[in-house]
Design an enzyme around this catalytic site. Sequence first.
Site, PDB file in Angstrom:
ATOM      1  N   ILE A 187      25.396  46.067 108.029  1.00  0.00           N
ATOM      2  CA  ILE A 187      25.007  45.185 106.827  1.00  0.00           C
ATOM      3  C   ILE A 187      25.330  43.845 107.590  1.00  0.00           C
ATOM      4  CG2 ILE A 187      25.922  44.171 104.638  1.00  0.00           C
ATOM      5  CD1 ILE A 187      26.382  47.274 103.829  1.00  0.00           C
ATOM      6  N   PRO A 188      24.221  43.061 107.970  1.00  0.00           N
ATOM      7  CA  PRO A 188      24.311  41.920 108.880  1.00  0.00           C
ATOM      8  C   PRO A 188      24.961  40.752 108.316  1.00  0.00           C
ATOM      9  CG  PRO A 188      22.059  42.352 108.357  1.00  0.00           C
ATOM     10  CD  PRO A 188      22.771  43.194 107.539  1.00  0.00           C
ATOM     11  N   CYS A 189      26.236  40.778 107.942  1.00  0.00           N
ATOM     12  CA  CYS A 189      26.928  39.574 107.619  1.00  0.00           C
ATOM     13  C   CYS A 189      26.884  38.561 108.734  1.00  0.00           C
ATOM     14  CB  CYS A 189      28.186  39.873 106.954  1.00  0.00           C
ATOM     15  SG  CYS A 189      29.110  40.618 108.144  1.00  0.00           S
ATOM     16  N   HIS A 190      26.803  38.725 109.892  1.00  0.00           N
ATOM     17  CA  HIS A 190      26.604  38.027 111.087  1.00  0.00           C
ATOM     18  C   HIS A 190      25.478  36.981 110.768  1.00  0.00           C
ATOM     19  CE1 HIS A 190      24.401  41.353 112.658  1.00  0.00           C
ATOM     20  NE2 HIS A 190      23.669  40.237 113.346  1.00  0.00           N
TER      21      HIS A 190
END
Length: 159
Positions: free
Chosen positions: A125-128
Site C-alpha cells: 500500500i504505497p504510502c511512500h
Amino acid sequence: MSKHYQLDYESPIGIIEIAGTADAIYSILFVEREKIENKKHDDVPKVLLDCFDQLDAYFKGVGHEFTFPYFVEGTAFQKSVWSALTSIPYAKTGSYKDIAVSIGNEKAIRAVGSANGKNKLSIVIPCHRIIGSNGKLTGYAGGLWRKEWLLEHERNFVK
C-alpha cells in the site's frame, strides 16, 4: 485463533519484517535491527514466502505489482484511504489532497495524512508515493531517506 508468522526480508534500505497468518499478510514494516531474526525456511506459510519473493522482485526492479493476499485492520475511513493509495501507479506520486478528493471527502486532508501514517503494509500500500501538494517529501514512518530512495528506485525501473 490463527497462528501468526514472521519473516524478515533484507532490503537495500534495511530489514523489513513481514507478518501474517497462513492465509494473508497483515504487516510489512521496516524495523531498526542490524540483523535478520526470522529467515526463510520450510515451515513458513506460502503467503509469507510469496510476499518475500514479490518484495525481492520489487527491490530488483522487476516486480511492480503485489498479488499475495493481505488484510488491513482499521476504520472504514482508513480502509478507504489505503484502498485509494493502491490506485497510485508505480513510479508516480500523489498528494494527501488527491487522496481526499478521490475518496469523496476533499476537506479530510489531515485525516488522510493520519490514515497514511497508520498504514502497516509498506510498499504494497504505497504510502511512500504521497508527497506534499508543493511537491516536497512529507513524513514517512520508515524515514524520509527511505521514502526518497523508494521513489527514486521506482523512477529508475519504470516501464
